[in-house]
Design a protein around this motif. Structure first.
Motif, PDB file in Angstrom:
ATOM      1  N   LEU A   1      -9.403   3.855   0.511  1.00 16.56           N
ATOM      2  CA  LEU A   1      -9.241   2.423   0.591  1.00 16.56           C
ATOM      3  C   LEU A   1     -10.162   1.621  -0.379  1.00 16.56           C
ATOM      4  CD1 LEU A   1      -6.401   0.975   2.947  1.00 16.56           C
ATOM      5  CD2 LEU A   1      -6.174   2.596   0.938  1.00 16.56           C
TER       6      LEU A   1
ATOM      7  N   GLU B   1       1.714  -2.256  12.123  1.00 19.61           N
ATOM      8  CA  GLU B   1       1.041  -2.101  11.039  1.00 19.61           C
ATOM      9  C   GLU B   1       0.644  -4.343  11.511  1.00 19.61           C
ATOM     10  OE1 GLU B   1      -0.302  -1.557   8.370  1.00 19.61           O
ATOM     11  OE2 GLU B   1      -1.083  -2.979   7.356  1.00 19.61           O
ATOM     12  N   LYS B   2      -0.717  -3.892  11.954  1.00 21.74           N
ATOM     13  CA  LYS B   2      -1.358  -5.860  11.887  1.00 21.74           C
ATOM     14  C   LYS B   2      -0.395  -6.017  13.378  1.00 21.74           C
ATOM     15  CE  LYS B   2      -3.343  -6.341   7.520  1.00 21.74           C
ATOM     16  NZ  LYS B   2      -2.537  -5.369   5.677  1.00 21.74           N
TER      17      LYS B   2
ATOM     18  N   TYR C   1      -5.582  -5.102  11.130  1.00 22.18           N
ATOM     19  CA  TYR C   1      -5.532  -3.717  11.044  1.00 22.18           C
ATOM     20  C   TYR C   1      -4.175  -2.930  11.052  1.00 22.18           C
ATOM     21  CZ  TYR C   1     -10.435  -3.927  10.587  1.00 22.18           C
ATOM     22  OH  TYR C   1     -11.779  -4.684  10.421  1.00 22.18           O
ATOM     23  N   GLY C   2      -4.173  -1.735  10.496  1.00 22.75           N
ATOM     24  CA  GLY C   2      -3.008  -0.908  11.281  1.00 22.75           C
ATOM     25  C   GLY C   2      -3.201  -0.835  12.811  1.00 22.75           C
TER      26      GLY C   2
ATOM     27  N   ASP D   1     -12.734  -0.648   2.031  1.00 24.58           N
ATOM     28  CA  ASP D   1     -13.520  -0.569   3.214  1.00 24.58           C
ATOM     29  C   ASP D   1     -14.529   0.336   2.433  1.00 24.58           C
ATOM     30  OD1 ASP D   1     -12.330  -0.416   5.551  1.00 24.58           O
ATOM     31  OD2 ASP D   1     -10.347   0.242   4.521  1.00 24.58           O
TER      32      ASP D   1
ATOM     33  N   ARG E   1     -19.547   0.929   8.902  1.00 21.31           N
ATOM     34  CA  ARG E   1     -18.666   0.757   7.653  1.00 21.31           C
ATOM     35  C   ARG E   1     -18.483  -0.402   6.994  1.00 21.31           C
ATOM     36  NH1 ARG E   1     -14.036  -2.113   9.755  1.00 21.31           N
ATOM     37  NH2 ARG E   1     -12.478  -2.351   7.332  1.00 21.31           N
TER      38      ARG E   1
ATOM     39  N   LEU F   1       0.297  -1.359   0.365  1.00 16.22           N
ATOM     40  CA  LEU F   1       0.462  -0.195   0.107  1.00 16.22           C
ATOM     41  C   LEU F   1       1.359   1.489   0.071  1.00 16.22           C
ATOM     42  CD1 LEU F   1      -2.573   1.296  -0.140  1.00 16.22           C
ATOM     43  CD2 LEU F   1      -2.988   1.151   2.959  1.00 16.22           C
TER      44      LEU F   1
ATOM     45  N   VAL G   1      -6.894   1.369  12.404  1.00 15.35           N
ATOM     46  CA  VAL G   1      -7.155   2.362  11.086  1.00 15.35           C
ATOM     47  C   VAL G   1      -7.617   1.969  10.396  1.00 15.35           C
ATOM     48  CG1 VAL G   1      -5.211   3.719   9.702  1.00 15.35           C
ATOM     49  CG2 VAL G   1      -4.851   3.407  11.766  1.00 15.35           C
ATOM     50  N   ILE G   2      -8.757   2.366   9.702  1.00 15.73           N
ATOM     51  CA  ILE G   2      -9.448   2.437   8.281  1.00 15.73           C
ATOM     52  C   ILE G   2      -9.253   2.770   7.667  1.00 15.73           C
ATOM     53  CG2 ILE G   2     -11.243   1.410  10.612  1.00 15.73           C
ATOM     54  CD1 ILE G   2     -12.624   3.917   9.956  1.00 15.73           C
ATOM     55  N   GLY G   3      -9.752   2.380   5.884  1.00 12.34           N
ATOM     56  CA  GLY G   3      -9.592   2.834   5.557  1.00 12.34           C
ATOM     57  C   GLY G   3      -9.102   4.905   4.031  1.00 12.34           C
TER      58      GLY G   3
ATOM     59  N   GLN H   1       4.873  -0.577   3.807  1.00 12.25           N
ATOM     60  CA  GLN H   1       3.684  -0.180   4.480  1.00 12.25           C
ATOM     61  C   GLN H   1       3.384   1.733   4.260  1.00 12.25           C
ATOM     62  OE1 GLN H   1       0.981  -2.401   4.862  1.00 12.25           O
ATOM     63  NE2 GLN H   1       2.298  -4.425   5.017  1.00 12.25           N
TER      64      GLN H   1
ATOM     65  N   THR I   1       1.509   2.569   6.962  1.00 10.78           N
ATOM     66  CA  THR I   1       1.453   2.161   8.335  1.00 10.78           C
ATOM     67  C   THR I   1       2.672   2.638   8.779  1.00 10.78           C
ATOM     68  OG1 THR I   1      -0.111   1.129   8.411  1.00 10.78           O
ATOM     69  CG2 THR I   1       0.864   1.110  10.721  1.00 10.78           C
TER      70      THR I   1
ATOM     71  N   TYR J   1      -7.557   8.227   4.891  1.00 11.28           N
ATOM     72  CA  TYR J   1      -6.472   9.100   4.839  1.00 11.28           C
ATOM     73  C   TYR J   1      -6.512  10.472   4.692  1.00 11.28           C
ATOM     74  CZ  TYR J   1      -4.615   4.318   5.866  1.00 11.28           C
ATOM     75  OH  TYR J   1      -4.320   2.665   6.360  1.00 11.28           O
TER      76      TYR J   1
END
Ligand code: G1P
Length: 316
Positions: A142, A203-204, A182-183, A145, A265, A122, A216-218, A242, A244, A220
């Motif tokens: 993203l 990240e994850k 997720y992040g 999402d 969401r 990403l 963090v949802i998609g 990443q 993130t 930004y």
């Protein structure tokens, strides 16, 4: 809009006009449907998932959308272009409703495309947008999402960027058992309702290492500084570059904020959630909702009846 009294508009207060939509993923979770069709083109009721994302950007006032695509994604380009023969045929029939539906995607924003040649993650996809975005702040949406069209998350994030500068991520509290998907953000209160300072990002993480339950949802809103950081970001989780990790560097400088979202969401990248999304959005549609919801109630009552019936249980 009020123009600041000081001479030029500084880069930090420049309005956000551009959105970047990474859409280069292979969509392996939906095979075989995604063998010859990009996952972003799977229909949610009667529009492809990616159209909702572009509509969300347009509704927040972003009039320039860059798709970061890969191989086998030409259907996305066609969808946001004119369809001359189809439009002519519908116009000849006087079918203005469908004609509008066909024309709408190309009218939402100025849509551009760039290819991510290698699937390096990403962060790398966002870096592919550098030339197009230039020195402006920009949004990243993203496609997996999907934020319910009745929500105003992106506008809230743009407002936070305007007031605090730097970068802004959307955060949602999730079940700690899900945080590894997720992040995850470490946060501190800043005395503003629904807005936090982000002090770190990972990240994850495995549940034991997660600094919070804020995922963090998609969505930004990024300062163009992120490009310089991404250039030096080494592959991280999963061997990918990443986003993130780049944001973690900016967070360490204290320039990242989080907008906490507790609205609707949907994760259309997950099969069960994809089905829920279709059902929920179909129920909300004035043209389909009333009949569909009535059928759904009967269907569910039938399922419950089947579960309660001892004969059926033994027969199964
Ligand atoms: C990406 C990001 C992750 C973020 C997630 C939101 O992961 O890397 O930080 O939390 O999107 O959906 P992906 O789901 O693409 O693996």
């Amino acid at each position: 809009m009020i123009t600041p009294r000081s001479s030029a508009v500084s880069p930090s207060t420049r309005p956000v006009r551009k959105a970047v939509v990474p859409a280069a993923g292979l969509g392996t979770r939906f095979l075989p449907a995604t063998k010859a069709t990009p996952k972003e083109m799977l229909p949610v009721v009667d529009k492809p998932a990616i159209q909702y994302v572009v509509e969300e950007a347009a509704a927040a006032g972003l009039d320039d959308v860059l798709m970061v695509t890969g191989r086998h994604k030409r259907a996305i380009e066609d969808h946001f272009d004119h369809a001359f023969e189809l439009e002519q045929a519908l116009a000849a029939k006087g079918d203005t409703v469908r004609l509008d539906a066909v024309r709408d995607p190309a009218r939402l924003a100025a849509i551009h495309h760039v290819r991510q040649r290698d699937p390096l993650g990403l962060g790398h996809a966002v870096l592919c947008a550098r030339h197009h975005v230039g020195q402006e702040p920009f949004a990243v949406l993203l496609g997996d999402d999907l934020i319910d069209p009745r929500e105003t998350l992106l506008s809230r994030m743009l407002d936070v960027r305007q007031r605090h500068a730097g970068s802004v991520v959307a955060l949602m509290e999730v079940d700690p058992a899900q945080i590894h998907l997720y992040g995850c953000a470490a946060v501190r209160p800043i005395g503003e309702e629904g807005v936090v300072g982000v002090t770190g990002l990972v990240e994850k993480p495995s549940p034991g290492d997660a600094p919070s339950a804020y995922a963090v949802i998609g969505r930004y809103v990024l300062d163009p500084d992120v490009f310089g950081v991404l250039e030096g970001t080494r592959p991280g989780r999963g061997g990918e570059i990443q986003l993130t990790d780049a944001l973690q560097e900016l967070a360490a400088d204290g320039t990242v904020h989080g907008v906490v979202f507790d609205g609707l969401r949907y994760d259309t990248g997950d099969k069960a959630d994809y089905l829920r999304t279709v059902v929920r959005l179909a129920c909300a549609r004035p043209d389909l909702g009333p009949d569909f919801a009535a059928w759904l109630k009967e269907f569910v009552a039938g399922l419950e009846g089947a579960c309660k019936s001892p004969e059926r249980r033994t027969a199964a």
